[in-house]
Scaffold this motif. Structure first.
Motif, mmCIF file in Angstrom:
data_model
loop_
_atom_site.group_PDB
_atom_site.id
_atom_site.type_symbol
_atom_site.label_atom_id
_atom_site.label_comp_id
_atom_site.label_asym_id
_atom_site.label_seq_id
_atom_site.Cartn_x
_atom_site.Cartn_y
_atom_site.Cartn_z
ATOM 1 N N CYS A 113 4.572 -3.038 -1.558
ATOM 2 C CA CYS A 113 5.871 -3.370 -0.967
ATOM 3 C C CYS A 113 6.032 -4.872 -0.739
ATOM 4 O O CYS A 113 7.127 -5.328 -0.415
ATOM 5 C CB CYS A 113 6.081 -2.615 0.345
ATOM 6 S SG CYS A 113 4.960 -3.100 1.651
ATOM 7 N N CYS A 119 1.047 -6.823 0.813
ATOM 8 C CA CYS A 119 0.785 -5.502 0.259
ATOM 9 C C CYS A 119 1.122 -5.508 -1.228
ATOM 10 O O CYS A 119 2.158 -6.028 -1.629
ATOM 11 C CB CYS A 119 1.627 -4.456 0.991
ATOM 12 S SG CYS A 119 1.582 -2.823 0.208
ATOM 13 N N CYS A 160 4.800 0.461 4.036
ATOM 14 C CA CYS A 160 5.364 1.341 3.006
ATOM 15 C C CYS A 160 4.580 2.644 2.870
ATOM 16 O O CYS A 160 4.947 3.504 2.066
ATOM 17 C CB CYS A 160 5.417 0.621 1.651
ATOM 18 S SG CYS A 160 3.793 0.314 0.919
ATOM 19 N N CYS A 177 -0.853 1.393 3.738
ATOM 20 C CA CYS A 177 -0.064 0.268 4.232
ATOM 21 C C CYS A 177 0.826 0.760 5.368
ATOM 22 O O CYS A 177 1.559 1.735 5.193
ATOM 23 C CB CYS A 177 0.790 -0.308 3.098
ATOM 24 S SG CYS A 177 2.041 -1.473 3.662
HETATM 25 ZN ZN LIG Z 1 3.076 -1.782 1.639
#
Ligand SMILES: [Zn+2]
Length: 241
Positions: A64, A61, A39, A36
């Motif tokens: 996060c 995501c 994060c 991601c």
């Molecule tokens: Zn993330």
């Protein structure tokens, strides 16, 4: 078979997303595994299924909760459609394999250019070599070399003209290398049509995006790849009847 090509395309599209993000940032396209961008948590295989995962995760995501760009599933869906259309045009043939390479380069180059306003030589130069090398199966080596020279020559002329008249670059060397690549795959006649239709499509983009003047950034790279794709699939007279 059509379904297989579509799924095959979606999976390649997933890989092209990695290329589009990492190549301009000079990162390896092999390692590390997808993460991601917000994060940096590694993306699990079950969250990395083309198109479907984006829908299941509701564009967020898993770790996060930040939004996932709609560009990712768009690239996957677009690649799937392009692979399917190419299959319907060429059937299972050596030509299909050759044009899938070209169309894959089109998708990666088009999105990189739209995102970063550059066309990396690490894509266009191997593209030119593949275009010349595979011409034996398509248009012949003479047409391929001529196409490469005409494509590059016309853009070179425009670059010079723009520098003289507007005192700045309208197109760059990236566009020149891209047209050399397109010419090496399609020959000089298609290269000229590509530049003409590409200019029309580029002006439409400029109108939609509200460019104030001709000196603003033109989305010429994406316009050229769209034009070339349409010409290869539908013929040279798609826009001019
Ligand atoms: Zn993330």
């Amino acid at each position: 078979m059509s379904i297989i090509l579509f799924i095959f395309g979606a999976c390649f599209g997933s890989f092209f997303n990695v290329c589009i993000y990492r190549i301009p940032r000079k990162k390896s396209i092999v390692t590390p595994p997808s993460a991601c961008p917000k994060c940096t948590h590694r993306i699990m295989w079950y969250d990395n299924i083309p198109i479907i995962s984006y829908l299941l995760l509701k564009a967020k995501c898993r770790f996060c909760g930040k939004k996932i760009s709609v560009i990712y599933p768009m690239v996957e869906l677009l690649t799937a459609i392009v692979f399917l259309v190419a299959y319907l045009k060429f059937g299972l043939s050596i030509k299909l394999a050759i044009y899938l390479i070209l169309f894959s380069l089109f998708i990666i180059i088009g999105f990189i250019d739209a995102d970063t306003e550059t066309i990396p030589d690490v894509l266009s130069i191997p593209g030119i070599i593949i275009g010349l090398g595979t011409s034996f199966f398509t248009i012949g080596i003479k047409s391929s070399i001529l196409g490469m020279l005409v494509g590059a020559g016309v853009i070179g002329f425009f670059i010079g003209f723009w520098l003289l008249v507007f005192k700045k670059e309208g197109m760059g060397m990236g566009d020149l290398m891209l047209m050399a690549m397109i010419g090496s795959f399609t020959g000089w006649v298609s290269a000229l049509y590509t530049i003409f239709y590409g200019s029309v499509i580029g002006l439409v983009f400029a109108a939609i995006l509200g460019k104030r003047s001709l000196q603003d950034k033109l989305y010429f790279g994406p316009a050229l790849v769209i034009a070339s794709f349409l010409i290869i699939i539908f013929g040279k007279h798609i826009l001019l009847q």
